[in-house]
Design a protein around this motif. Structure first.
Motif, mmCIF file in Angstrom:
data_model
loop_
_atom_site.group_PDB
_atom_site.id
_atom_site.type_symbol
_atom_site.label_atom_id
_atom_site.label_comp_id
_atom_site.label_asym_id
_atom_site.label_seq_id
_atom_site.Cartn_x
_atom_site.Cartn_y
_atom_site.Cartn_z
ATOM 1 N N THR A 142 0.821 -1.213 0.000
ATOM 2 C CA THR A 142 0.000 0.000 0.000
ATOM 3 C C THR A 142 0.849 1.254 0.000
ATOM 4 O O THR A 142 1.832 1.358 0.744
ATOM 5 C CB THR A 142 -0.920 0.037 1.238
ATOM 6 N N ALA A 143 0.449 2.213 -0.842
ATOM 7 C CA ALA A 143 0.951 3.583 -0.786
ATOM 8 C C ALA A 143 -0.246 4.494 -0.552
ATOM 9 O O ALA A 143 -1.378 4.178 -0.944
ATOM 10 C CB ALA A 143 1.647 3.959 -2.088
ATOM 11 N N LEU A 144 -0.023 5.631 0.075
ATOM 12 C CA LEU A 144 -1.079 6.602 0.345
ATOM 13 C C LEU A 144 -0.917 7.787 -0.606
ATOM 14 O O LEU A 144 0.172 8.359 -0.720
ATOM 15 C CB LEU A 144 -0.982 7.098 1.789
ATOM 16 N N VAL A 145 -2.019 8.149 -1.284
ATOM 17 C CA VAL A 145 -2.005 9.285 -2.206
ATOM 18 C C VAL A 145 -3.188 10.188 -1.851
ATOM 19 O O VAL A 145 -4.339 9.740 -1.849
ATOM 20 C CB VAL A 145 -2.121 8.829 -3.671
ATOM 21 N N THR A 146 -2.916 11.451 -1.539
ATOM 22 C CA THR A 146 -3.984 12.398 -1.259
ATOM 23 C C THR A 146 -4.136 13.342 -2.452
ATOM 24 O O THR A 146 -3.150 13.711 -3.097
ATOM 25 C CB THR A 146 -3.733 13.201 0.029
ATOM 26 N N VAL A 147 -5.387 13.715 -2.749
ATOM 27 C CA VAL A 147 -5.707 14.448 -3.977
ATOM 28 C C VAL A 147 -6.323 15.799 -3.641
ATOM 29 O O VAL A 147 -7.340 15.867 -2.933
ATOM 30 C CB VAL A 147 -6.674 13.634 -4.863
ATOM 31 N N HIS A 148 -5.716 16.861 -4.165
ATOM 32 C CA HIS A 148 -6.143 18.234 -3.883
ATOM 33 C C HIS A 148 -6.116 19.069 -5.164
ATOM 34 O O HIS A 148 -5.507 18.682 -6.154
ATOM 35 C CB HIS A 148 -5.203 18.884 -2.858
ATOM 36 N N SER A 149 -6.756 20.240 -5.097
ATOM 37 C CA SER A 149 -6.609 21.219 -6.172
ATOM 38 C C SER A 149 -6.320 22.582 -5.573
ATOM 39 O O SER A 149 -6.592 22.830 -4.396
ATOM 40 C CB SER A 149 -7.862 21.271 -7.051
ATOM 41 N N PHE A 150 -5.762 23.488 -6.394
ATOM 42 C CA PHE A 150 -5.418 24.827 -5.912
ATOM 43 C C PHE A 150 -5.775 25.860 -6.965
ATOM 44 O O PHE A 150 -5.958 25.545 -8.146
ATOM 45 C CB PHE A 150 -3.935 24.912 -5.523
ATOM 46 N N THR A 151 -5.871 27.101 -6.544
ATOM 47 C CA THR A 151 -6.304 28.179 -7.428
ATOM 48 C C THR A 151 -5.171 28.655 -8.332
ATOM 49 O O THR A 151 -4.001 28.652 -7.931
ATOM 50 C CB THR A 151 -6.815 29.382 -6.619
ATOM 51 N N PRO A 152 -5.518 29.088 -9.556
ATOM 52 C CA PRO A 152 -4.485 29.612 -10.464
ATOM 53 C C PRO A 152 -3.844 30.905 -9.967
ATOM 54 O O PRO A 152 -2.736 31.233 -10.384
ATOM 55 C CB PRO A 152 -5.247 29.860 -11.768
ATOM 56 N N ASP A 153 -4.551 31.618 -9.085
ATOM 57 C CA ASP A 153 -4.023 32.869 -8.530
ATOM 58 C C ASP A 153 -4.112 32.821 -7.013
ATOM 59 O O ASP A 153 -5.058 32.265 -6.450
ATOM 60 C CB ASP A 153 -4.834 34.070 -9.036
ATOM 61 N N MET A 218 1.260 13.762 -1.715
ATOM 62 C CA MET A 218 0.100 14.643 -1.845
ATOM 63 C C MET A 218 0.162 15.278 -3.228
ATOM 64 O O MET A 218 1.185 15.861 -3.602
ATOM 65 C CB MET A 218 0.149 15.724 -0.760
ATOM 66 N N LEU A 219 -0.929 15.142 -3.986
ATOM 67 C CA LEU A 219 -0.994 15.715 -5.319
ATOM 68 C C LEU A 219 -1.836 16.981 -5.290
ATOM 69 O O LEU A 219 -2.972 16.972 -4.814
ATOM 70 C CB LEU A 219 -1.599 14.718 -6.304
ATOM 71 N N GLU A 220 -1.271 18.070 -5.812
ATOM 72 C CA GLU A 220 -1.976 19.353 -5.919
ATOM 73 C C GLU A 220 -2.083 19.698 -7.402
ATOM 74 O O GLU A 220 -1.062 19.843 -8.081
ATOM 75 C CB GLU A 220 -1.207 20.460 -5.180
ATOM 76 N N ILE A 221 -3.314 19.825 -7.892
ATOM 77 C CA ILE A 221 -3.545 20.112 -9.303
ATOM 78 C C ILE A 221 -4.196 21.484 -9.439
ATOM 79 O O ILE A 221 -5.173 21.782 -8.743
ATOM 80 C CB ILE A 221 -4.476 19.052 -9.941
ATOM 81 N N ARG A 222 -3.668 22.318 -10.318
ATOM 82 C CA ARG A 222 -4.258 23.647 -10.509
ATOM 83 C C ARG A 222 -5.680 23.491 -11.043
ATOM 84 O O ARG A 222 -5.908 22.786 -12.024
ATOM 85 C CB ARG A 222 -3.395 24.471 -11.457
ATOM 86 N N ASN A 223 -6.633 24.126 -10.383
ATOM 87 C CA ASN A 223 -8.026 23.771 -10.642
ATOM 88 C C ASN A 223 -8.577 24.236 -11.988
ATOM 89 O O ASN A 223 -9.638 23.757 -12.412
ATOM 90 C CB ASN A 223 -8.938 24.171 -9.482
ATOM 91 N N ASP A 224 -7.876 25.113 -12.696
ATOM 92 C CA ASP A 224 -8.339 25.440 -14.051
ATOM 93 C C ASP A 224 -8.102 24.277 -15.010
ATOM 94 O O ASP A 224 -8.667 24.257 -16.112
ATOM 95 C CB ASP A 224 -7.656 26.708 -14.571
ATOM 96 N N LEU A 225 -7.310 23.289 -14.579
ATOM 97 C CA LEU A 225 -7.073 22.093 -15.377
ATOM 98 C C LEU A 225 -8.080 20.992 -15.061
ATOM 99 O O LEU A 225 -7.984 19.882 -15.591
ATOM 100 C CB LEU A 225 -5.650 21.574 -15.140
ATOM 101 N N LEU A 226 -9.048 21.311 -14.185
ATOM 102 C CA LEU A 226 -10.058 20.337 -13.770
ATOM 103 C C LEU A 226 -11.465 20.900 -13.959
ATOM 104 O O LEU A 226 -12.387 20.546 -13.236
ATOM 105 C CB LEU A 226 -9.856 19.977 -12.285
ATOM 106 N N SER A 227 -11.621 21.765 -14.943
ATOM 107 C CA SER A 227 -12.860 22.534 -15.069
ATOM 108 C C SER A 227 -13.986 21.808 -15.793
ATOM 109 O O SER A 227 -15.138 22.245 -15.734
ATOM 110 C CB SER A 227 -12.580 23.865 -15.768
#
Length: 263
Positions: A142-153, A218-227
């Protein structure tokens, strides 16, 4: 993929998933239970990034399906309680999020804080622990992966980073993923950006990952790429190009029959 309601504040997807990952999405929902009277938020901010991570839950669901991974997600806005913060942290129940005031979090009494800890944070942690311990008993890699998004600005300043790969003291999985970054040459991928351990964002990694001896990231994805759903599907596919080779590099493979293992 099965879905269960672990508690009114926690959802659990694919709990018996056989892949070598457990996924967390602490900021999956903008739901504020009616008893909190929307925390007195300005209506403009009710569904903003302050209240949740837009696109993160849908991305985590796509990864859960692709990786056959259990997913534990919060059903409650992080403004009620941020499950990626310990109870003693002021940011667990923030009075202010960036420029957004949260009147319903001002001057909380110890009893009010404890009620949120017991209704939101503890059930989330119990669900994560139960999933991890069940896999440990089966000697399931097992590996642990947490998924988040963040604002472009942020405070009016644009962020160039598109994918953040975050870690605390254990960088094994992050290191292995970053060695695959050349496969996504069109993306701006950075280590510990736009946040890092110094910002207090690695609580889940420390508690549920390091605490159980699991490689974690922990993965942080810019939220304009998840629109849009299509954009989320594309991002899921791109992340798998980082995650799957990294898991293989660490020897984390799906269990096969009679104790054998296969990738």
């Amino acid at each position: 993929m099965s879905t269960t309601e672990a508690s009114p504040s926690v959802e659990l997807h694919n709990p018996a998933g056989m892949g070598p990952v457990v996924l967390l999405c602490e900021h999956a929902s903008h739901h504020i239970p009616s008893s909190y009277h929307e925390l007195g938020l300005d209506p403009r901010h009710r569904y903003s990034h302050a209240a949740w991570d837009p696109g993160a839950r849908e991305l985590a669901l796509r990864l859960s399906q692709a990786l056959d991974a259990p997913l534990v997600a919060s059903r409650v806005s992080r403004l009620v309680y941020d499950c990626n913060r310990p109870p003693e942290a002021a940011s667990a129940m923030p009075e202010r999020s960036e420029i957004i005031e949260v009147p319903g979090n001002h001057q909380l009494t110890p009893d009010q804080r404890q009620a949120r800890i017991e209704s939101v944070y503890r059930p989330f942690c119990r669900s994560v622990t139960q999933v991890i311990e069940a896999r440990t008993e089966r000697q399931h890699p097992t590996a642990l992966v947490t998924v988040h998004s963040f604002t472009p600005d942020y405070h009016g300043r644009p962020r160039a980073v598109e994918i953040g790969v975050l870690h605390d003291a254990d960088s094994r999985l992050a290191d292995a993923m970053l060695t695959q970054a050349s496969h996504l040459a069109h993306r701006k991928i950075e280590r510990n950006a736009p946040y890092g351990p110094e910002d207090g964002v690695t609580h889940s990694l420390k508690l549920h990952g390091i605490g159980h001896g699991l490689p974690n990231v922990m993965l942080e994805i810019r939220n304009d790429l998840l629109s849009t759903p299509d954009a989320i599907q594309i991002m899921a596919g791109e992340l798998l190009q980082l995650i799957e080779p990294a898991l293989a590099e660490l020897g984390l493979t799906r269990p096969g029959p009679k104790g054998s293992h296969h990738a």
